[in-house]
Design a protein around this motif. Structure first.
Motif, PDB file in Angstrom:
ATOM      1  N   GLU A 162      15.418   6.549  -2.896  1.00  0.00           N
ATOM      2  CA  GLU A 162      14.758   5.672  -1.724  1.00  0.00           C
ATOM      3  C   GLU A 162      13.188   5.300  -2.373  1.00  0.00           C
ATOM      4  O   GLU A 162      12.761   4.168  -2.266  1.00  0.00           O
ATOM      5  CB  GLU A 162      14.572   6.241  -0.596  1.00  0.00           C
ATOM      6  N   ASP A 163      12.621   6.545  -3.080  1.00  0.00           N
ATOM      7  CA  ASP A 163      11.187   6.017  -3.298  1.00  0.00           C
ATOM      8  C   ASP A 163      11.340   5.282  -4.704  1.00  0.00           C
ATOM      9  O   ASP A 163      10.320   4.354  -4.825  1.00  0.00           O
ATOM     10  CB  ASP A 163      10.496   7.284  -3.817  1.00  0.00           C
ATOM     11  N   ILE A 164      12.396   5.614  -5.538  1.00  0.00           N
ATOM     12  CA  ILE A 164      12.323   4.859  -6.891  1.00  0.00           C
ATOM     13  C   ILE A 164      12.645   3.200  -6.274  1.00  0.00           C
ATOM     14  O   ILE A 164      12.123   2.311  -6.833  1.00  0.00           O
ATOM     15  CB  ILE A 164      13.502   5.190  -7.556  1.00  0.00           C
ATOM     16  N   PRO A 212      13.620  10.402 -17.852  1.00  0.00           N
ATOM     17  CA  PRO A 212      14.194  10.372 -16.327  1.00  0.00           C
ATOM     18  C   PRO A 212      13.441  10.816 -15.218  1.00  0.00           C
ATOM     19  O   PRO A 212      12.619  11.952 -15.591  1.00  0.00           O
ATOM     20  CB  PRO A 212      15.554  11.022 -16.353  1.00  0.00           C
ATOM     21  N   ASN A 213      13.639  10.069 -14.226  1.00  0.00           N
ATOM     22  CA  ASN A 213      12.689  10.320 -12.883  1.00  0.00           C
ATOM     23  C   ASN A 213      13.696  10.913 -11.924  1.00  0.00           C
ATOM     24  O   ASN A 213      13.136  11.232 -10.696  1.00  0.00           O
ATOM     25  CB  ASN A 213      11.779   9.287 -12.563  1.00  0.00           C
ATOM     26  N   SER A 214      14.769  10.941 -12.142  1.00  0.00           N
ATOM     27  CA  SER A 214      15.753  11.584 -10.917  1.00  0.00           C
ATOM     28  C   SER A 214      16.279  12.676 -11.525  1.00  0.00           C
ATOM     29  O   SER A 214      16.453  13.062 -12.777  1.00  0.00           O
ATOM     30  CB  SER A 214      16.895  10.697 -10.976  1.00  0.00           C
ATOM     31  N   PRO A 215      16.358  14.085 -10.702  1.00  0.00           N
ATOM     32  CA  PRO A 215      16.092  14.116  -9.236  1.00  0.00           C
ATOM     33  C   PRO A 215      14.865  14.008  -8.414  1.00  0.00           C
ATOM     34  O   PRO A 215      14.791  14.082  -7.411  1.00  0.00           O
ATOM     35  CB  PRO A 215      17.111  14.824  -8.973  1.00  0.00           C
ATOM     36  N   LYS A 272       0.762  -1.308   0.012  1.00  0.00           N
ATOM     37  CA  LYS A 272       0.148   0.022   0.003  1.00  0.00           C
ATOM     38  C   LYS A 272       0.789   1.323   0.121  1.00  0.00           C
ATOM     39  O   LYS A 272       0.457   2.374  -0.595  1.00  0.00           O
ATOM     40  CB  LYS A 272      -0.905  -0.026   1.335  1.00  0.00           C
ATOM     41  N   ALA A 273       1.846   1.238   0.721  1.00  0.00           N
ATOM     42  CA  ALA A 273       2.843   2.385   0.962  1.00  0.00           C
ATOM     43  C   ALA A 273       3.548   2.759  -0.522  1.00  0.00           C
ATOM     44  O   ALA A 273       3.647   3.756  -1.084  1.00  0.00           O
ATOM     45  CB  ALA A 273       3.695   2.247   1.982  1.00  0.00           C
ATOM     46  N   ALA A 274       3.987   1.502  -1.105  1.00  0.00           N
ATOM     47  CA  ALA A 274       4.793   1.461  -2.389  1.00  0.00           C
ATOM     48  C   ALA A 274       3.715   1.886  -3.567  1.00  0.00           C
ATOM     49  O   ALA A 274       4.264   2.998  -4.259  1.00  0.00           O
ATOM     50  CB  ALA A 274       5.280   0.205  -2.830  1.00  0.00           C
ATOM     51  N   GLU A 275       2.624   1.545  -3.370  1.00  0.00           N
ATOM     52  CA  GLU A 275       1.316   2.234  -4.448  1.00  0.00           C
ATOM     53  C   GLU A 275       1.205   3.420  -4.239  1.00  0.00           C
ATOM     54  O   GLU A 275       1.104   4.070  -5.101  1.00  0.00           O
ATOM     55  CB  GLU A 275       0.231   1.370  -4.465  1.00  0.00           C
ATOM     56  N   LYS A 309       1.909   9.296  -6.133  1.00  0.00           N
ATOM     57  CA  LYS A 309       2.452  10.530  -5.409  1.00  0.00           C
ATOM     58  C   LYS A 309       3.682  10.852  -6.543  1.00  0.00           C
ATOM     59  O   LYS A 309       3.458  12.171  -6.812  1.00  0.00           O
ATOM     60  CB  LYS A 309       3.110  10.486  -4.154  1.00  0.00           C
ATOM     61  N   ASN A 310       4.362  10.016  -7.246  1.00  0.00           N
ATOM     62  CA  ASN A 310       5.562  10.511  -7.978  1.00  0.00           C
ATOM     63  C   ASN A 310       4.780  10.413  -9.474  1.00  0.00           C
ATOM     64  O   ASN A 310       6.085  10.507 -10.457  1.00  0.00           O
ATOM     65  CB  ASN A 310       6.510   9.629  -7.645  1.00  0.00           C
ATOM     66  N   GLY A 311       3.775  10.046  -9.683  1.00  0.00           N
ATOM     67  CA  GLY A 311       3.273  10.273 -11.087  1.00  0.00           C
ATOM     68  C   GLY A 311       3.480   8.961 -12.006  1.00  0.00           C
ATOM     69  O   GLY A 311       3.134   9.016 -13.116  1.00  0.00           O
TER      70      GLY A 311
END
Length: 104
Positions: free
Chosen positions: A92-94, A84-87, A22-25, A30-32
């Motif tokens: 940690e979220d990735i 790219p999704n960083s930064p 649930k937290a990962a989903e 949250k991060n799109g």
């Protein structure tokens, strides 16, 4: 690979850390991530379950996918590139999101 479920957490056999699904989903939302990916069907990018199936049991899959999410990729799932999704997304979220995907 076996997946063990206990108290709402998923644990891939042979992996040290449990993934709170649930937290990962929630992090993925949250991060799109879920703007382009859905759990069971292709949207812009592949379904998360298809990603998990493709890399299931592959040595180094977690590190490979973390790198692809961080740096972006093209040509793996068709002609539409993933930027790219960083930064903007924390490392940690990735890692948590990729670990979750690999449990699907």
């Amino acid at each position: 690979m076996r997946i063990l479920m206990s108290a709402g957490c998923l644990l891939m056999a042979g992996q040290a850390a449990a993934v709170d699904a649930k937290a990962a989903e929630s992090l993925a939302q949250k991060n799109g991530c879920l703007a382009c990916h859905a759990l069971k069907q292709k949207v812009i990018g592949p379904a998360l379950q298809d990603i998990a199936a493709k890399y299931r049991g592959e040595p180094g899959a977690e590190a490979k996918l973390i790198g692809r999410v961080k740096n972006g990729t093209s040509g793996v799932w068709g002609p539409v590139p993933m930027g790219p999704n960083s930064p903007q997304v924390k490392d940690e979220d990735i890692k948590v999101i990729v670990q979750w995907i690999l449990t699907l």
